[in-house]
Design an enzyme around this catalytic site. Sequence first.
Site, PDB file in Angstrom:
ATOM      1  N   LYS A  14      34.870  42.227  25.177  1.00 21.98           N
ATOM      2  CA  LYS A  14      36.038  41.063  25.374  1.00 21.98           C
ATOM      3  C   LYS A  14      35.476  40.386  26.352  1.00 21.98           C
ATOM      4  CE  LYS A  14      37.458  42.495  29.587  1.00 21.98           C
ATOM      5  NZ  LYS A  14      36.890  42.045  30.779  1.00 21.98           N
TER       6      LYS A  14
ATOM      7  N   ASP B 145      42.070  48.345  30.298  1.00 24.54           N
ATOM      8  CA  ASP B 145      41.699  47.435  29.101  1.00 24.54           C
ATOM      9  C   ASP B 145      41.485  48.149  27.770  1.00 24.54           C
ATOM     10  OD1 ASP B 145      41.076  45.506  30.874  1.00 24.54           O
ATOM     11  OD2 ASP B 145      39.131  45.704  31.100  1.00 24.54           O
TER      12      ASP B 145
END
Length: 290
Positions: free
Chosen positions: A7, A130
């Site tokens: 990401k 996350d």
Amino acid sequence: MESARAKLNLGLRVLSQRQDGFHDLIGLFQTVSLADRLYMRPARRLEVTCSDPAVPPGPGNLAYRAAELYLREAGTTPRHVHIEKAIPAAAGLGGGSADAAAVLRGLDRAASRPLGLGALTRMAGQLGSDVPFALQGGTALVEGRGERLLPLRWSTEPVWYVLVCPRVRVDTAWAYSELDRQRRDHPNGLSEPDPYRTFLEHVRGGLVDANRLWSVLHNDFQPLVERAKPIVARASQSLAATDPLAHSMSGSGATVFGIYDDRTAANRAARGLREAGFPVFLCTPCPPSQ
Ligand code: ATP
């Protein structure tokens, strides 16, 4: 085989510290084509191995904890999980979280009675801040500790990202405490005019205007990481010299990235940065995983 995508934080604002010690944050997250590959097969006991010797095998690995949690909840047979690592570890690219999410996805895909997305999302939240985004993938406005996700679409053509990963580790806990220390010294910082957060209010409609985003990109950690790790500042300057649409840092670093609107420009930038001695990855944005 299950892909675990890295990401990028397309901007990141760290807000105040909560009662539970975590910080609230707000930012736009994007999964990209740089990915680890995970292979899972039935085994006599749960085991996690990894191609990167710097990443812990066994219970120290977030993928192990994900598998342990899933197997406990689903009551299925143990697995051997092997991770072919492509995402540099501890680089602000969410590699551990991506691996954990891929384990949840892969085990559920292979299950005779899948637990379903709702159960996986709950487990992701237990594993780390996350992991819920890593499970969902694509583009999202992320808030809270990372558990509040609003999926987004782009109003424009996809872009190319050039990731530069200086060979230096930034300890995330250190970055948060350093940010807290600076804010104690300059308490008015958080209430100053903030074009990035104003922009984020506009994306709540569901659509990201890329050109506007590139003009307001901001990561709260970047100035302090660049001061503490001069190689990150050098990587950032080298990226700026390639004339990207914008450039920023992901998470608490050390990865910095440039954004380009065509492949030729991105390729040219990547080549120059590699020649300057930096590890470089060229990648594209990815849609949601499910
Ligand atoms: P964070 O901001 O949470 O530190 P990051 O994106 O910067 O994350 P990761 O690649 O997730 O970095 O690695 C963070 C730490 O987690 C490393 O120190 C590493 O030893 C440990 N770790 C545990 N499991 C994994 C995994 N599957 N892949 C990478 N690192 C892992």
